[in-house]
Design a protein around this motif. Structure first.
Motif, short mmCIF file in Angstrom:
data_model
loop_
_atom_site.label_atom_id
_atom_site.label_comp_id
_atom_site.label_asym_id
_atom_site.label_seq_id
_atom_site.Cartn_x
_atom_site.Cartn_y
_atom_site.Cartn_z
N ARG A 188 36.86 48.28 38.81
CA ARG A 188 35.41 48.12 38.72
C ARG A 188 35.05 46.74 38.18
NH1 ARG A 188 33.07 53.84 36.29
NH2 ARG A 188 33.14 55.03 38.25
N PHE A 189 35.80 46.28 37.18
CA PHE A 189 35.55 44.95 36.61
C PHE A 189 35.80 43.87 37.65
CE2 PHE A 189 37.24 41.13 34.52
CZ PHE A 189 36.15 40.79 33.72
N ALA A 190 36.92 44.00 38.39
CA ALA A 190 37.26 43.01 39.41
C ALA A 190 36.20 42.97 40.51
CB ALA A 190 38.63 43.32 40.01
N LEU A 191 35.72 44.14 40.93
CA LEU A 191 34.68 44.20 41.96
C LEU A 191 33.37 43.59 41.46
CD1 LEU A 191 35.34 47.76 43.42
CD2 LEU A 191 35.87 45.56 44.49
N LEU A 192 33.07 43.85 40.20
CA LEU A 192 31.86 43.27 39.62
C LEU A 192 31.95 41.75 39.59
CD1 LEU A 192 29.14 43.65 38.22
CD2 LEU A 192 30.37 43.88 36.05
N GLN A 193 33.14 41.24 39.25
CA GLN A 193 33.34 39.79 39.25
C GLN A 193 33.17 39.22 40.66
OE1 GLN A 193 32.95 39.54 35.89
NE2 GLN A 193 34.19 37.71 36.17
N GLN A 194 33.63 39.95 41.67
CA GLN A 194 33.47 39.51 43.06
C GLN A 194 31.98 39.45 43.44
OE1 GLN A 194 35.62 38.47 45.41
NE2 GLN A 194 37.33 38.57 43.97
N VAL A 195 31.24 40.47 43.02
CA VAL A 195 29.80 40.49 43.32
C VAL A 195 29.10 39.33 42.63
CG1 VAL A 195 27.66 41.79 42.97
CG2 VAL A 195 29.73 42.97 43.71
N ARG A 196 29.44 39.10 41.36
CA ARG A 196 28.82 37.99 40.63
C ARG A 196 29.17 36.64 41.26
NH1 ARG A 196 29.95 40.01 34.39
NH2 ARG A 196 28.23 41.54 34.31
N SER A 197 30.44 36.49 41.69
CA SER A 197 30.87 35.25 42.32
C SER A 197 30.13 35.04 43.64
CB SER A 197 32.38 35.28 42.56
OG SER A 197 32.81 34.12 43.22
N ALA A 198 29.99 36.11 44.43
CA ALA A 198 29.27 36.01 45.70
C ALA A 198 27.81 35.66 45.47
CB ALA A 198 29.38 37.33 46.46
N GLN A 199 27.22 36.25 44.42
CA GLN A 199 25.82 35.96 44.11
C GLN A 199 25.65 34.52 43.67
OE1 GLN A 199 23.22 38.09 44.50
NE2 GLN A 199 21.91 36.35 44.01
N LEU A 200 26.63 34.00 42.92
CA LEU A 200 26.58 32.61 42.47
C LEU A 200 26.64 31.65 43.67
CD1 LEU A 200 26.60 30.56 40.16
CD2 LEU A 200 29.11 30.76 40.10
N CYS A 202 25.81 32.32 46.70
CA CYS A 202 24.58 32.50 47.46
C CYS A 202 23.44 31.69 46.84
CB CYS A 202 24.22 33.98 47.51
SG CYS A 202 22.72 34.35 48.45
N ASN A 203 23.35 31.76 45.50
CA ASN A 203 22.30 30.99 44.81
C ASN A 203 22.48 29.49 45.01
OD1 ASN A 203 21.21 33.36 43.89
ND2 ASN A 203 22.21 33.27 41.87
N GLU A 204 23.76 29.04 44.97
CA GLU A 204 24.03 27.61 45.18
C GLU A 204 23.65 27.19 46.60
OE1 GLU A 204 28.12 27.12 44.26
OE2 GLU A 204 27.79 27.06 42.07
N ALA A 205 23.97 28.05 47.58
CA ALA A 205 23.64 27.74 48.97
C ALA A 205 22.14 27.66 49.16
CB ALA A 205 24.25 28.81 49.89
N GLU A 206 21.40 28.59 48.54
CA GLU A 206 19.95 28.58 48.65
C GLU A 206 19.36 27.34 47.98
OE1 GLU A 206 18.62 32.21 46.96
OE2 GLU A 206 19.16 33.43 48.71
N HIS A 207 19.96 26.96 46.85
CA HIS A 207 19.49 25.78 46.13
C HIS A 207 19.70 24.52 46.97
CE1 HIS A 207 18.60 23.14 42.76
NE2 HIS A 207 19.72 22.47 43.04
#
Length: 225
Positions: A188-200, A202-207
């Motif tokens: 669960r921790f590893a998957l959460l880290q993957q989600v956070r990394s993907a969100q990061l 995504c935010n950089e791409a949008e920026h």
């Protein structure tokens, strides 16, 4: 090489003294400091019960008959789970059993309480108790049914071997469960880290996308001018 040994076939009532727990005349209320230590149905979890976990209650009348000793077997006579637990631990204080808990104490030589617990909790014994159960909404195992439960007593060495192997098996099961829980938490921790990394990302791409077109337009305007 096969092992040969003799087995004594008796009933639980022939091999053990069986007592009903103390019947409270009123609703039980835990005592803040004083009071009698007592084990009730909700205190029985697994195949061992530690007397140190007993609560204190204001009980009246003669309690000698309901006192629990180390090495006694406590039986859940009410509910869906009619299994037995071995009494361990404790602080040396007098402790009683409360109904619907029943006290089972071996009275024949060469009978280990650990083996009694193992025997009662086996599928064959549980099926016998199921057949003798009474009640629908409130299932109960009568004392007579418990007393007539067949008990096969092998030699002391075999009893020890069975009790030790069963304890090791229980420990293995507990450790495997803890390992499975640890793996699940890690996943669960590893998957959460993957989600956070993907969100990061995504935010950089949008920026970058938000600033990219404006710079290009600026260059184009300067060239045309």
């Amino acid at each position: 090489m096969s092992m040969t040994y003799s087995i004594k076939n008796v009933t639980l009532g022939e091999a053990c003294e069986i007592r009903a727990g103390y019947t409270a005349r009123a609703a039980l209320k835990e005592s803040a400091g004083e009071g009698v230590r007592a084990i009730q149905l909700r205190d029985l979890h697994g195949e061992q019960v530690d007397l140190g976990s007993a609560g204190r209650y204001d009980l009246d009348g003669k309690l000698d008959r309901y006192l629990i000793e180390l090495g006694d077997v406590l039986f859940r006579s009410r509910g869906e789970n009619n299994t037995a637990s071995l009494v361990v631990g404790g602080a040396g204080e007098a402790t009683v059993a409360l109904l619907p808990v029943m006290i089972i104490r071996p009275k024949v030589a060469g009978l280990l309480p650990e083996y009694v617990v193992w025997s009662i909790n086996q599928h064959e014994a549980q099926r016998y108790l199921d057949l003798g159960a009474r009640g629908t909404n409130l299932r109960m195992i009568p004392r007579e049914c418990l007393e007539t439960l067949p008990l096969h007593i092998p030699s002391l060495d075999v009893q020890r071997m069975i009790a030790e192997l069963d304890a090791l098996s229980a420990t293995e099961t507990r450790l495997l469960h803890e390992l499975a829980e640890a793996k699940r938490k890690f996943t669960r921790f590893a998957l959460l880290q993957q989600v956070r990394s993907a969100q990061l990302h995504c935010n950089e791409a949008e920026h970058n996308g938000a600033h990219g077109p404006s710079k290009t337009v600026g260059k184009s305007q300067r060239t045309n001018s």
